[in-house]
Each structure stands twice: as C-alpha cells, then as structure tokens.
Motif scaffolding. Structure first.
Motif, short mmCIF file in Angstrom:
data_model
loop_
_atom_site.label_atom_id
_atom_site.label_comp_id
_atom_site.label_asym_id
_atom_site.label_seq_id
_atom_site.Cartn_x
_atom_site.Cartn_y
_atom_site.Cartn_z
N UNK A 1 0.85 -1.19 0.00
CA UNK A 1 0.00 0.00 0.00
C UNK A 1 0.88 1.23 0.00
N UNK A 2 0.71 2.11 -0.98
CA UNK A 2 1.48 3.35 -1.02
C UNK A 2 0.84 4.35 -0.07
N UNK A 3 1.67 5.03 0.74
CA UNK A 3 1.15 5.96 1.74
C UNK A 3 1.41 7.41 1.36
N UNK A 4 2.68 7.85 1.31
CA UNK A 4 2.93 9.26 1.01
C UNK A 4 4.41 9.49 0.75
N UNK A 5 4.68 10.53 -0.04
CA UNK A 5 6.05 11.03 -0.18
C UNK A 5 6.44 11.82 1.07
N UNK A 6 7.75 11.89 1.33
CA UNK A 6 8.26 12.76 2.38
C UNK A 6 7.89 14.21 2.05
N UNK B 1 3.61 0.61 2.89
CA UNK B 1 3.26 -0.43 3.86
C UNK B 1 3.12 -1.77 3.15
N UNK B 2 3.62 -2.82 3.77
CA UNK B 2 3.49 -4.17 3.25
C UNK B 2 2.80 -5.09 4.24
N UNK B 3 1.86 -5.86 3.75
CA UNK B 3 1.19 -6.88 4.57
C UNK B 3 1.22 -8.18 3.79
N UNK C 1 -2.65 3.63 9.46
CA UNK C 1 -2.33 5.00 9.82
C UNK C 1 -0.82 5.17 9.94
N UNK C 2 -0.22 5.87 9.01
CA UNK C 2 1.21 6.16 9.03
C UNK C 2 1.46 7.33 8.10
N UNK C 3 2.35 8.25 8.51
CA UNK C 3 2.63 9.41 7.66
C UNK C 3 3.91 10.06 8.16
N UNK C 4 4.30 11.11 7.45
CA UNK C 4 5.52 11.83 7.75
C UNK C 4 5.25 13.00 8.70
N UNK C 5 6.17 13.21 9.64
CA UNK C 5 6.19 14.44 10.44
C UNK C 5 7.15 15.43 9.80
#
Length: 782
Positions: free
Chosen positions: A320-325, A334-336, A373-377
C-alpha cells in the motif's frame, strides 16, 4: 401446544415474507408512544436523520454537512452550512449546493495556501479563498494534487497523469501508461538470431525495411512528449502521487487475476420479468488480486517496481502506497503478507529499493484500529499506529536511528490521529476514559501529557478546521443519535449544539441509557455488555432472557454512544417492556479492547465468542433472576452465525434463536475477512470445520428462525439454502426460514424489517414466556 401458522408451514420449508405485518409486539406507553414492531422498524422515518458528510470551508469560517431537518416537510436530506462563530444552520438549494459546498476530500500544497479538489468530475483549486475551475470536460478528472509551491495542479484522467498551471497555461500529459508487456526486441542469439542475421545479409529488401523503421522511430521520438511505460498485462493503476520535486510518480498498481470463479446472484423481482444474474465475489481460498507498487520517473518513463526482498518478507506481500516525504523524493510504503501475520513499514527510494522502518507481527493476524495510519512528520521522522503493546497506540520514529518512541500507552486504544499543520501536535481520539467512550485529546509530537479537548461524555468524533482553530463534533449518547456541535479547539471550551435531528415522535419515547456493565468470562477475560432490564422501562421481569448478538465480528456495540443497530436498540426496549432481560455482549473478536480480544477467535469462530455468551447467560441467571431454561438469542450476519452455533452446540443454554443473514459455512465467505481469522480452507480444514454451523446442524433441539435476503451480495443466499437442505436431510422440524426477495445484506424496506422482527418477537413470545413449553427432549425431529 398450538403451533403458529408460520411454524406449522415451515417444517423444512421456505417461507416468502409477506409485505404486511400484524400488530405483534404493540405496547402503548403511558405517554402514548407506540412501542410496536411496525412503528420502530420505520427506521429514519421515526428516529430522524443525523448529520453526516461534515467538512469545513477552506478558510475555516463555515461548516457544511448533509442533514434532514425533522421539521422539514420532505424526507430528503439536503446540504446545510453553519458559521463557526455562531448562528443557525442554513439549508442550501440543491441547485447550488454542489457549487458552494467544499468538496469532501482535497489536497493542500506544502504551506496550505491552496487546495485542489474534484467536484462533479472536474478539478478545482482554491486560491485566496476563492475556488477556481481548472477543467471542464465530459471525462472525469480525479485525484487532484498540487505541487509544493501550489502553482501546478496534477490530476488523473483516463489511465494517465496530467498537469496544468493553476494560473493558466498548456495542458501536459505526463504519462503514457500501458497495461501490456513491453515490446520484445528482435532476438539476436540462438537459432532465431542466426536466421535473422542470414536474412539481413542476403536481401536488400530486409535491409531497406530496417532502415525505414529506424528513421520512423527517430522521428516519433522527437515528436513524442512522453514515452510509454509498460506495467504489464492485467495490471491497472489504482493511485498516483507526485513527488516533491515533481519528477517521480508513486504508483499503486492492482493486478487482476485470471481463473477466479465468482458467484452469480440472481435478482428475482425485476422490470423485465426475468431473473437477472449479477456476478459477485469469489470465495475464500480462491485466487486473489495482487496489490503492487512502483515509482515512475516522469523524465525517462523508467518504471522501478517496489519489491520486498528480505528473507523476512519472501512470501507474497500486498503493498500500500502511503505518502512522499514532505520535501524529499522518498516514499512511505506499507506491506502486509497474504497470511496477514505481519505489517511492515518501509521507506522507498526512487530506485524502488526499500528500507524497513517498523515491523509488527501477530501469530494470529495483524489488525486493530489505525493499521494503515502512518505518515511523515518531517523528512526524517514518521508517525504510525501499532498494536505492538497489545493495544493500538501512537508511535514516532526518527529515521536517522533509534527505536520507535511511544507517544501514548496504556490499556486503551487510539482510534484516530490528525497532525496539526505546524507539525507540532497530534489530535488523537482515544478510549482512555472508558472502553465505551471516545474523546479528543491533544499531545505534543515529542510526547508527554495529553490534554482532553472535548468535554462531552459518550461518543465524540471530531473534525478539525483546516487551521485546527475550531472543531466540528458529531456527538451521541446511547439514547440520543449523533448531533453536530461546534467548539473552539481549546480545553475548557463548551460545545454549541447546532442540530436537533430527532423527530418529535421519537422524542416522546422513554429511551433509556442501558448500563454498560462487565463480567469475567471463564478464562478470566473481562467482557463488556449493554443490559436492558425490564424495571428500567417500567415493566416486571418475566424470567426470560434474550441476547442480541451484534454483527461484523470486529465491531463494538456495548458502548456509551448511539448504536448503528438503532432498530435493535428500540426492539430491545420492546422486549424489556414485555419482561425480558436483554444483553448485548461485546464478545471475543469485538473491537475496542485490544489485540488479545480482537484475535481471541483465531482458528475457531464459534469458540470463545460463543462461550462469552454462555458465560453471560450464567451471569444473567445468577444476578438478574433469569430462568436458565428460558434464554434466547438473535442477531444478523456474524450475529446470525453465533445464533446458529449457539442453537446447534449449546442446546442447554439457548431455548430459541433467530439467525438473520447468517454465515453457515465459512469456506463460502469472502477471502479478505475469513482468511485472516481461519487461514485457508485448503490448508486449515480443522479451523473451517470447527467454525462452520452447517457441520453441527445435527445438534438442533430448540426452536430456530432463519431469515435471509435473496439478493444478499455479502453472505450469499446460497449459504442459507445449503443449511436448509442439511436440516431437511437430518429430518429436523423445529425450524423455519423466511426469505426476502428484494433485500440485500442490509435491509432497506421498512416492510421487510417489520416482517422479520415480527417473526423474531413471536418466536420469543412463543418459547420464552413462563407458560412456554420446555426445550424438547428429542433432537428436533418429528
């Protein structure tokens, strides 16, 4: 005993549900409220329609939402808006609502000065508070996003990515993605290569053709603005995201599988008069689609596939693609694995190579709230939610080194996370005050003390304004449906109620807040439940007990907010008014209680989830004076499954049951849900056998009602047909089946709801009252 007409006709037979309902269950309260099956199954017509589709204007001054004012003459919902600073909600005319209300989803540029969104298939960009139309075509443009400086908007049209300057300029096609294999160059080795070489040396015509082809390719390459990228046969792009530099594209790619067999669902009541079949899902264990990811270089059209290659992830993995920095060309992915026993977070470079940054494993299956739920700070720091501690909590991780740092901890869960625009604070929704409550807190990104923001007891879901200065709340309690509130985003502020959605008729009802209590199961696990006592509704107990079993498996219903099962909430009042003590148990497998409860049904559905109900029945007998020989249960979907397992395997506990749209054999259900819990039917036969009611039908002794929609696209009608045939062959007579020719899994028509729940009510009145006959001593045969 005189049998009801329904039961007498149903000995091994199928009953078509009538489109009418008797006044069964009619109870008139002192205030004149009609507590009857027919009335309470009217659904939204009785209760009202709560606001939803809540979104803020880009400047944070207005909240828009969809709602039906109960005082309005029509029954349709409309778009409303209300000022954050105060005032009454204003209904927007349908003719202008789509133009005025902001789109539900959009993408901001880096400094949040501009937002791109899709509206009615065209792209719009908000600039200086005003919306500017970018495209106006009959083709749908979708997934718009802005460059970091906000000057260029990217969007998908057809199967490719396009760009156009916001202030005006040429439209550019950036990709030429083709769902086919790349052309193979001529073979130069082996027998075919030698033969080709001979032909070229012998014939001028061959050499002339080759020269003409080379000249044509040179001209085409000069004229072409983008080179084709070949993703392969049966592949389609599901998501696009442009990198901060604008050079790379993060692709989510779905691979369609061949050879999967789908179930054909016939629609019976049609305009044509013929049955019209529609193909639906395949069954668990059959071949499944594959989710892949890739990075496309927009300058060269080079495609770099993202492929986990470590020993830990050698098995088949869905990506699953989440986001660029924020400002660097590297992506969070993410991989499952397809056995669902791990979750990996990776950072991918532009060459597609991966670096693992977090891992969580579960010997059952990974899951829980916030799994994705995962992303860049920042460019070197991420946040994510994980069940590593046994409960879903928020973590951060510095990518320059060090372990993940927990931001929250405890025996409660984080269910929603928002990072504020300044990237200094998390706004989190948690259950820390009680498993059955939700409230919003703020916590620094660096960790530390949490500050509660929303003060209302019950269930609160918050939507922050774009600048997070304001909060729009959907708040409910167990006896009041969700209403819209507004409040400043600061501790101590008081929410202002904006809507009143309940009809005047519904408000006349004496709706209680059922106690959310707990008891210990046989293995020591604390189990939560809602309880409806007859005395709470002004009635005398009759000694009978009923369990409502919620559906979905992984769902929470014993909470202090408004239940999605609001019809059953009212029906439980009706049962309590007739003297039955009713319990609604969050059995093993339910959400809201951590990983151990969530996975307590691994490889055995109908195990701890069922014994939790048996233990609750014993608690009810010991503490509420319920007759152990007069207990029934009912529920739909997973609740119907538990009802069947209870009736087939716990005959001494449950006198009667109503199983609605129930799974009868898990090897016939869908893949993504079932394989997590039971593995695959071809490799874990025991798990499927011990979890499927059809293998225990011989045990039926009490009275069983089954009900099923004939066009159910989730739990197929075939499920209940197979079980019916099994009961016929076993010679069982104390069962009945009501079928609903036009209903899918979730019923829509009030007459169907009424007919179904009239039958349930009559079943319990026939079998659970003091004068009812005891459980037959035989095996349910004539």
């Amino acid at each position: 005993m005189t049998r009801s007409p329904l039961r007498g006709a149903a000995c091994g037979a199928v009953l078509l549900a009538a489109a009418w309902a008797s006044p069964a269950g009619a109870q008139t309260a002192a205030n004149g409220y009609d507590l009857s099956v027919r009335n309470i199954m009217r659904g939204p017509e009785l209760v009202g329609r709560s606001p939803d589709e809540v979104r803020w204007s880009d400047d944070g001054r207005w909240v828009y939402f969809r709602w039906r004012n109960p005082e309005a003459r029509d029954t349709a919902t409309h778009v409303y808006r209300v000022a954050a600073a105060g005032g009454e909600p204003q209904m927007l005319a349908d003719s202008v609502a789509d133009r005025v209300a902001p789109a539900m989803a959009g993408a901001w540029n880096r400094d949040r000065t501009r937002r791109a969104a899709e509206r009615m298939g065209d792209v719009y960009v908000t600039v200086d508070g005003r919306e500017r139309r970018i495209t106006d075509t009959p083709t749908r443009e979708r997934q718009p996003e802005l460059s970091r400086d906000g000057r260029t908007v990217f969007f998908v049209s057809g199967t490719n990515l396009w760009s156009v300057p916001v202030e005006g300029g040429p439209l550019r096609q950036l990709t030429d993605i083709r769902s086919e294999a790349a052309p193979r160059p001529p073979e130069t080795a082996g027998q075919r290569g030698a033969l080709r070489q001979d032909q070229t040396e012998l014939f001028d015509v061959i050499r002339d053709r080759d020269e003409e082809r080379r000249r044509r390719e040179q001209v085409d390459s000069l004229r072409a603005t983008v080179r084709p990228a070949y993703i392969g046969r049966n592949m389609s792009v599901s998501s696009f995201e442009v990198s901060p530099s604008g050079r790379y594209l993060l692709l989510g790619v779905s691979e369609r599988v061949e050879g999967a067999q789908q179930t054909s669902i016939p629609y019976w009541i049609t305009e044509s008069g013929y049955t019209e079949p529609v193909n639906q899902r395949n069954k668990v264990g059959d071949v499944q689609s594959v989710e892949r990811a890739a990075i496309l270089d927009l300058n060269t059209s080079r495609l770099a596939w993202i492929t986990p290659d470590s020993a830990q992830t050698a098995r088949k993995v869905s990506l699953t693609t989440l986001a660029w920095a924020p400002s660097q060309d590297r992506a969070l992915v993410m991989g499952v694995p397809y056995d669902f026993k791990a979750r990996w977070l990776y950072v991918a470079g532009t060459d597609g190579k991966l670096t693992m940054v977090d891992e969580v494993r579960d010997t059952a299956w990974v899951g829980g709230p916030g799994l994705y739920t995962a992303d860049w700070i920042s460019d070197d720091r991420i946040f994510f939610v994980s069940e590593a501690s046994g409960y879903a909590h928020l973590y951060t991780r510095d990518l320059n080194g060090g372990a993940a740092t927990p931001v929250t901890s405890g025996q409660w869960e984080v269910t929603d996370v928002t990072l504020t625009p300044d990237r200094r604070t998390f706004l989190i929704t948690t259950s820390e005050t009680h498993p059955g409550e939700r409230a919003l807190y703020s916590v620094p990104v660096t960790g530390g003390a949490r500050t509660r923001i929303t003060p209302l007891a019950g269930w609160t879901e918050a939507t922050p304004s774009p600048d997070t200065r304001w909060l729009a709340l959907l708040h409910s309690t167990s006896n009041t449906p969700p209403e819209l509130y507004l409040m400043p985003n600061r501790p101590g502020a008081r929410p202002r109620q904006v809507t009143e959605s309940r009809t005047a008729e519904f408000r006349r009802g004496s709706w209680i807040q059922p106690e959310v209590m707990s008891f210990r199961a046989r293995d020591g696990q604390m189990v939560y439940a809602r309880i409806y006592r007859p005395r709470d509704v002004g009635a005398q107990p009759n000694g009978g007990g009923v369990f409502f079993v919620h559906g979905a498996g992984y769902l929470q219903d014993a909470h202090r907010g408004w239940s999605t099962y609001y019809r059953e909430y009212m029906f439980n009042h009706l049962l309590a008014s007739r003297g039955y003590t009713v319990m609604d148990v969050d059995y093993r497998g339910s959400s809201g209680y951590g990983a151990a409860v969530r996975t307590g049904i691994y490889r055995h559905m109908g195990g701890l989830d069922l014994t939790d109900h048996v233990d609750a029945a014993r608690w009810m007998v010991q503490n509420e004076g319920v007759d152990p020989k007069r207990i029934g249960l009912y529920g739909g979907s997973y609740g119907g499954f538990i009802t069947l397992m209870g009736m087939f395997t716990e005959q001494e506990t449950f006198r009667s049951g109503a199983a609605l749209r129930s799974v009868t054999d898990w090897s016939h259900y869908n893949h993504w849900y079932t394989s997590r819990i039971l593995n695959l039917p071809q490799t874990d036969t025991l798990a499927y056998r011990q979890s499927s009611p059809i293998y225990f039908a011989e045990g039926l002794r009490g009275d069983l009602l089954m009900a099923h929609g004939m066009v159910d696209t989730n739990v197929h009608f075939q499920d209940i047909v197979r079980l019916s045939q099994r009961l016929i062959e076993l010679g069982k007579t104390n069962w009945e089946l009501a079928v609903y020719p036009v209903e899918d899994h979730g019923f829509v028509r009030a007459d169907s709801w009424t007919d179904e729940y009239r039958r349930i009510y009559e079943l319990f009145e026939r079998t659970l009252r003091p004068e009812s006959p005891p459980l037959p001593n035989g095996n349910g045969r004539e």
